[in-house]
Design an enzyme around this catalytic site. Structure first.
Site, PDB file in Angstrom:
ATOM      1  N   VAL A  12       0.362  -1.224   0.386  1.00  0.00           N
ATOM      2  CA  VAL A  12       0.133  -0.009  -0.579  1.00  0.00           C
ATOM      3  C   VAL A  12       1.249   1.558  -0.496  1.00  0.00           C
ATOM      4  O   VAL A  12       0.769   2.409  -1.141  1.00  0.00           O
ATOM      5  CB  VAL A  12      -0.915   0.156   1.734  1.00  0.00           C
ATOM      6  CG1 VAL A  12      -1.649   1.160   1.360  1.00  0.00           C
ATOM      7  CG2 VAL A  12      -1.788  -0.834   1.529  1.00  0.00           C
ATOM      8  N   LYS A  38      14.109  -2.287   2.674  1.00  0.00           N
ATOM      9  CA  LYS A  38      13.167  -1.589   2.242  1.00  0.00           C
ATOM     10  C   LYS A  38      13.399  -0.452   2.245  1.00  0.00           C
ATOM     11  O   LYS A  38      12.711  -0.166   0.714  1.00  0.00           O
ATOM     12  CB  LYS A  38      12.134  -2.761   2.548  1.00  0.00           C
ATOM     13  CG  LYS A  38      10.656  -1.879   1.972  1.00  0.00           C
ATOM     14  CD  LYS A  38      10.379  -3.902   1.538  1.00  0.00           C
ATOM     15  CE  LYS A  38       8.293  -3.423   1.180  1.00  0.00           C
ATOM     16  NZ  LYS A  38       8.787  -2.600  -0.610  1.00  0.00           N
ATOM     17  N   TYR A  64      12.526   9.117  12.213  1.00  0.00           N
ATOM     18  CA  TYR A  64      11.347   9.770  12.576  1.00  0.00           C
ATOM     19  C   TYR A  64      11.018  10.738  12.949  1.00  0.00           C
ATOM     20  O   TYR A  64      10.317  11.646  13.120  1.00  0.00           O
ATOM     21  CB  TYR A  64      10.521   8.619  13.876  1.00  0.00           C
ATOM     22  CG  TYR A  64      10.135   7.565  13.893  1.00  0.00           C
ATOM     23  CD1 TYR A  64       8.368   7.261  12.750  1.00  0.00           C
ATOM     24  CD2 TYR A  64      10.505   6.267  13.887  1.00  0.00           C
ATOM     25  CE1 TYR A  64       8.126   7.114  12.639  1.00  0.00           C
ATOM     26  CE2 TYR A  64       9.231   5.155  13.556  1.00  0.00           C
ATOM     27  CZ  TYR A  64       8.392   4.783  13.130  1.00  0.00           C
ATOM     28  OH  TYR A  64       7.750   4.051  12.618  1.00  0.00           O
ATOM     29  N   ARG A  87     -11.280  -7.525   7.892  1.00  0.00           N
ATOM     30  CA  ARG A  87     -10.347  -6.446   8.707  1.00  0.00           C
ATOM     31  C   ARG A  87      -9.846  -6.518  10.253  1.00  0.00           C
ATOM     32  O   ARG A  87      -9.578  -5.848  10.244  1.00  0.00           O
ATOM     33  CB  ARG A  87     -10.732  -4.482   7.858  1.00  0.00           C
ATOM     34  CG  ARG A  87     -10.406  -4.478   6.594  1.00  0.00           C
ATOM     35  CD  ARG A  87     -11.740  -3.658   6.173  1.00  0.00           C
ATOM     36  NE  ARG A  87     -11.394  -3.835   4.762  1.00  0.00           N
ATOM     37  CZ  ARG A  87     -12.031  -3.903   3.671  1.00  0.00           C
ATOM     38  NH1 ARG A  87     -13.289  -4.328   4.449  1.00  0.00           N
ATOM     39  NH2 ARG A  87     -11.876  -3.862   2.262  1.00  0.00           N
ATOM     40  N   ALA A 117      -4.107   4.381   6.525  1.00  0.00           N
ATOM     41  CA  ALA A 117      -5.577   3.399   5.614  1.00  0.00           C
ATOM     42  C   ALA A 117      -4.948   2.136   6.769  1.00  0.00           C
ATOM     43  O   ALA A 117      -5.209   1.144   6.380  1.00  0.00           O
ATOM     44  CB  ALA A 117      -4.271   3.407   4.401  1.00  0.00           C
ATOM     45  N   SER A 148     -16.104   4.079  -1.522  1.00  0.00           N
ATOM     46  CA  SER A 148     -16.718   5.202  -2.680  1.00  0.00           C
ATOM     47  C   SER A 148     -16.714   5.634  -3.648  1.00  0.00           C
ATOM     48  O   SER A 148     -16.983   5.134  -5.059  1.00  0.00           O
ATOM     49  CB  SER A 148     -17.342   6.672  -1.280  1.00  0.00           C
ATOM     50  OG  SER A 148     -17.737   6.711  -0.194  1.00  0.00           O
ATOM     51  N   ARG A 150     -14.402   2.673  -5.688  1.00  0.00           N
ATOM     52  CA  ARG A 150     -14.904   1.717  -6.208  1.00  0.00           C
ATOM     53  C   ARG A 150     -16.915   1.487  -6.575  1.00  0.00           C
ATOM     54  O   ARG A 150     -17.464   1.418  -7.758  1.00  0.00           O
ATOM     55  CB  ARG A 150     -15.311   0.771  -4.804  1.00  0.00           C
ATOM     56  CG  ARG A 150     -13.305   0.292  -4.825  1.00  0.00           C
ATOM     57  CD  ARG A 150     -13.409  -1.181  -3.497  1.00  0.00           C
ATOM     58  NE  ARG A 150     -12.326  -1.376  -3.580  1.00  0.00           N
ATOM     59  CZ  ARG A 150     -11.462  -2.028  -2.465  1.00  0.00           C
ATOM     60  NH1 ARG A 150     -12.212  -1.719  -1.157  1.00  0.00           N
ATOM     61  NH2 ARG A 150     -10.474  -2.255  -2.640  1.00  0.00           N
ATOM     62  N   THR A 229      -4.839  -5.724  -2.203  1.00  0.00           N
ATOM     63  CA  THR A 229      -5.102  -4.503  -3.071  1.00  0.00           C
ATOM     64  C   THR A 229      -4.641  -3.519  -2.519  1.00  0.00           C
ATOM     65  O   THR A 229      -3.823  -3.143  -0.703  1.00  0.00           O
ATOM     66  CB  THR A 229      -6.394  -4.303  -2.012  1.00  0.00           C
ATOM     67  OG1 THR A 229      -6.765  -3.103  -1.003  1.00  0.00           O
ATOM     68  CG2 THR A 229      -7.630  -5.432  -2.334  1.00  0.00           C
TER      69      THR A 229
HETATM   70  P1  NAD Z   1       2.839  -5.219   3.946  1.00  0.00           P
HETATM   71  O1  NAD Z   1       3.023  -6.116   4.631  1.00  0.00           O
HETATM   72  O2  NAD Z   1       2.967  -5.178   2.252  1.00  0.00           O
HETATM   73  O3  NAD Z   1       3.650  -3.734   4.138  1.00  0.00           O
HETATM   74  C1  NAD Z   1       3.772  -3.143   5.288  1.00  0.00           C
HETATM   75  C2  NAD Z   1       5.236  -2.668   5.522  1.00  0.00           C
HETATM   76  O4  NAD Z   1       4.787  -2.158   7.017  1.00  0.00           O
HETATM   77  C3  NAD Z   1       6.252  -3.978   5.945  1.00  0.00           C
HETATM   78  O5  NAD Z   1       6.621  -3.111   4.903  1.00  0.00           O
HETATM   79  C4  NAD Z   1       5.998  -3.559   6.764  1.00  0.00           C
HETATM   80  O6  NAD Z   1       7.920  -3.564   7.804  1.00  0.00           O
HETATM   81  C5  NAD Z   1       6.059  -2.847   7.786  1.00  0.00           C
HETATM   82  N1  NAD Z   1       6.178  -2.421   9.126  1.00  0.00           N
HETATM   83  C6  NAD Z   1       5.292  -3.158  10.246  1.00  0.00           C
HETATM   84  N2  NAD Z   1       5.385  -2.658  11.407  1.00  0.00           N
HETATM   85  C7  NAD Z   1       5.993  -1.154  11.250  1.00  0.00           C
HETATM   86  C8  NAD Z   1       6.502  -1.164  11.753  1.00  0.00           C
HETATM   87  N3  NAD Z   1       6.115  -1.177  13.579  1.00  0.00           N
HETATM   88  N4  NAD Z   1       6.873   0.519  12.448  1.00  0.00           N
HETATM   89  C9  NAD Z   1       7.230   0.509  10.116  1.00  0.00           C
HETATM   90  N5  NAD Z   1       6.759  -0.470   9.641  1.00  0.00           N
HETATM   91  C10 NAD Z   1       6.181  -1.309   9.695  1.00  0.00           C
HETATM   92  O7  NAD Z   1       1.298  -4.573   3.946  1.00  0.00           O
HETATM   93  P2  NAD Z   1       0.040  -3.496   2.666  1.00  0.00           P
HETATM   94  O8  NAD Z   1      -0.704  -5.025   2.292  1.00  0.00           O
HETATM   95  O9  NAD Z   1       0.919  -2.656   2.302  1.00  0.00           O
HETATM   96  O10 NAD Z   1      -0.746  -3.617   3.790  1.00  0.00           O
HETATM   97  C11 NAD Z   1      -0.700  -2.013   5.331  1.00  0.00           C
HETATM   98  C12 NAD Z   1      -1.936  -2.148   6.174  1.00  0.00           C
HETATM   99  O11 NAD Z   1      -2.634  -1.424   5.246  1.00  0.00           O
HETATM  100  C13 NAD Z   1      -2.727  -3.475   6.248  1.00  0.00           C
HETATM  101  O12 NAD Z   1      -3.461  -3.194   7.937  1.00  0.00           O
HETATM  102  C14 NAD Z   1      -3.721  -3.009   5.393  1.00  0.00           C
HETATM  103  O13 NAD Z   1      -5.288  -4.358   5.833  1.00  0.00           O
HETATM  104  C15 NAD Z   1      -4.170  -1.984   5.170  1.00  0.00           C
HETATM  105  N6  NAD Z   1      -4.940  -1.583   3.706  1.00  0.00           N
HETATM  106  C16 NAD Z   1      -5.786  -0.811   3.866  1.00  0.00           C
HETATM  107  C17 NAD Z   1      -6.247  -0.504   2.544  1.00  0.00           C
HETATM  108  C18 NAD Z   1      -7.340   0.672   3.308  1.00  0.00           C
HETATM  109  O14 NAD Z   1      -8.540   1.274   2.149  1.00  0.00           O
HETATM  110  N7  NAD Z   1      -7.777   1.677   4.433  1.00  0.00           N
HETATM  111  C19 NAD Z   1      -6.658  -0.572   1.799  1.00  0.00           C
HETATM  112  C20 NAD Z   1      -5.214  -2.514   2.037  1.00  0.00           C
HETATM  113  C21 NAD Z   1      -4.235  -2.167   2.837  1.00  0.00           C
END
Ligand code: NAD
Length: 308
Positions: A12, A38, A64, A87, A117, A148, A150, A229
């Site tokens: 994301v 990364k 930070y 979720r 997100a 919304s 979508r 996603t």
């Molecule tokens: P991902 O696993 O690809 O990426 C998550 C990243 O967060 C990784 O790079 C990981 O190293 C990093 N991370 C984990 N803990 C951390 C910390 N304490 N500090 C800093 N970085 C940290 O996951 P993703 O697919 O990118 O999804 C991320 C989040 O977004 C999930 O919670 C997912 O459910 C959510 N999401 C939300 C929506 C929405 O509409 N709100 C849509 C899709 C995904």
């Protein structure tokens, strides 16, 4: 300076970052991830596109302390849904992650807007609001901006019009208890009721319900096919960030703290809100019909019960 910090450089986060560097409203993007390498690799890769970009943005991996003078910090860190997982089931894992991230952001002296997100986004936005001590107006969840969007795209296809002319919103939880506000929908300047009367197609109302169900289940369908996603939400996060950085006063369905609006208090849920450089300036209280009111109440209840 229009500085944006991204925390979480996964699927994301990088979709957000890639979309942001192809626009021209931010001047600096800092990438932070628990996996520092990364973040560094993503920053290098994104920077290499600058020769062809619309803007001369600085992109680099940071820490930070970089949040201190950022206008917006976007948080996409945390675990994501596994196939079949809701979720809300992510809440325990991601609450702890969110608390520690927000503490680190606030230690820097950050005084801008947080945009989240990470899921469950409404619950985690409430966590971030509490943990940060920021005014609630400056802690915003992407909420149903994605749902919304979508919905508007699928409705645009159904009616054969540009989705930008579809004024339709989904409110409540970003998740299974969300609801469409059919009572306030319009296509261009024409109300839905007028449009349906003019079309005279008796199946329209049922078909609209089917479209909403497809929107509600879109994440499951996408995750079953590609595992995550990311592009849709990446675009939504850029849209919210732009509304803040450009002080747009745009109306977006975002997750924000309700303080009596819609009869709800002390809960984050999505409703249309006016977004400015200060975050949410005003929640727009739609005139819901009785069915919508009752569904919204249930959705807010689900969110309240899900807190850790
Ligand atoms: P991902 O696993 O690809 O990426 C998550 C990243 O967060 C990784 O790079 C990981 O190293 C990093 N991370 C984990 N803990 C951390 C910390 N304490 N500090 C800093 N970085 C940290 O996951 P993703 O697919 O990118 O999804 C991320 C989040 O977004 C999930 O919670 C997912 O459910 C959510 N999401 C939300 C929506 C929405 O509409 N709100 C849509 C899709 C995904």
């Amino acid at each position: 300076m229009r500085k944006v910090v991204l925390v979480g450089c996964g699927s994301v986060g990088t979709a957000f970052a890639y979309n942001l560097v192809n626009q021209d409203f931010a001047t600096e993007l800092v990438l932070i991830d628990a996996n520092k390498e990364k973040a560094e690799g993503e920053a290098m890769d994104l920077m290499h596109g600058m020769a062809f970009a619309n803007t001369n943005m600085k992109v680099y991996a940071g820490d930070y302390s970089d949040c201190k003078d950022a206008r917006v910090v976007v948080i996409t860190a945390g675990a994501n849904q596994k196939p079949g997982e809701t979720r809300l089931q992510l809440v325990e894992r991601n609450t702890k992650i969110m608390q520690s991230i927000v503490q680190s952001i606030m230690k820097s002296g950050f005084d801008g807007c947080l945009v989240l997100a990470s899921n469950p986004v409404d619950v985690l936005s409430y966590v971030a609001y509490k943990e940060s001590g920021l005014p609630a107006s400056r802690v915003i969840g992407s909420g149903t901006t994605l749902d919304s969007a979508r919905f508007r795209v699928l409705l645009g296809e159904y009616f054969g019009v540009d989705p930008r002319n579809v004024h339709a919103t989904i409110i409540g939880e970003h998740g299974d208890s969300e609801l469409p506000v059919f009572s306030q929908m319009s296509i261009g300047v024409e109300t839905l009721d007028n449009l349906l009367e003019r079309r005279g197609n008796v199946s329209d109302r049922d078909n609209l319900r089917v479209i909403f169900e497809a929107v509600k289940n879109a994440a499951y369908e996408i995750i079953n096919r590609k595992g995550v996603t990311n592009f849709g939400i990446g675009t939504c996060l850029v849209r919210i960030t732009k509304a803040i950085l450009n002080n747009e006063h745009s109306i977006l369905p975002v997750s924000c703290l309700l303080k009596g609006e819609y009869g709800e208090e002390d809960v984050y849920a999505s409703v249309p809100a006016i977004v400015t450089r200060e975050g949410v300036r005003e929640v727009i209280e739609l005139k819901l019909n009785d069915e919508e009111k009752s569904l919204f109440k249930k959705s807010a209840e689900v969110l309240r019960k899900t807190r850790v």
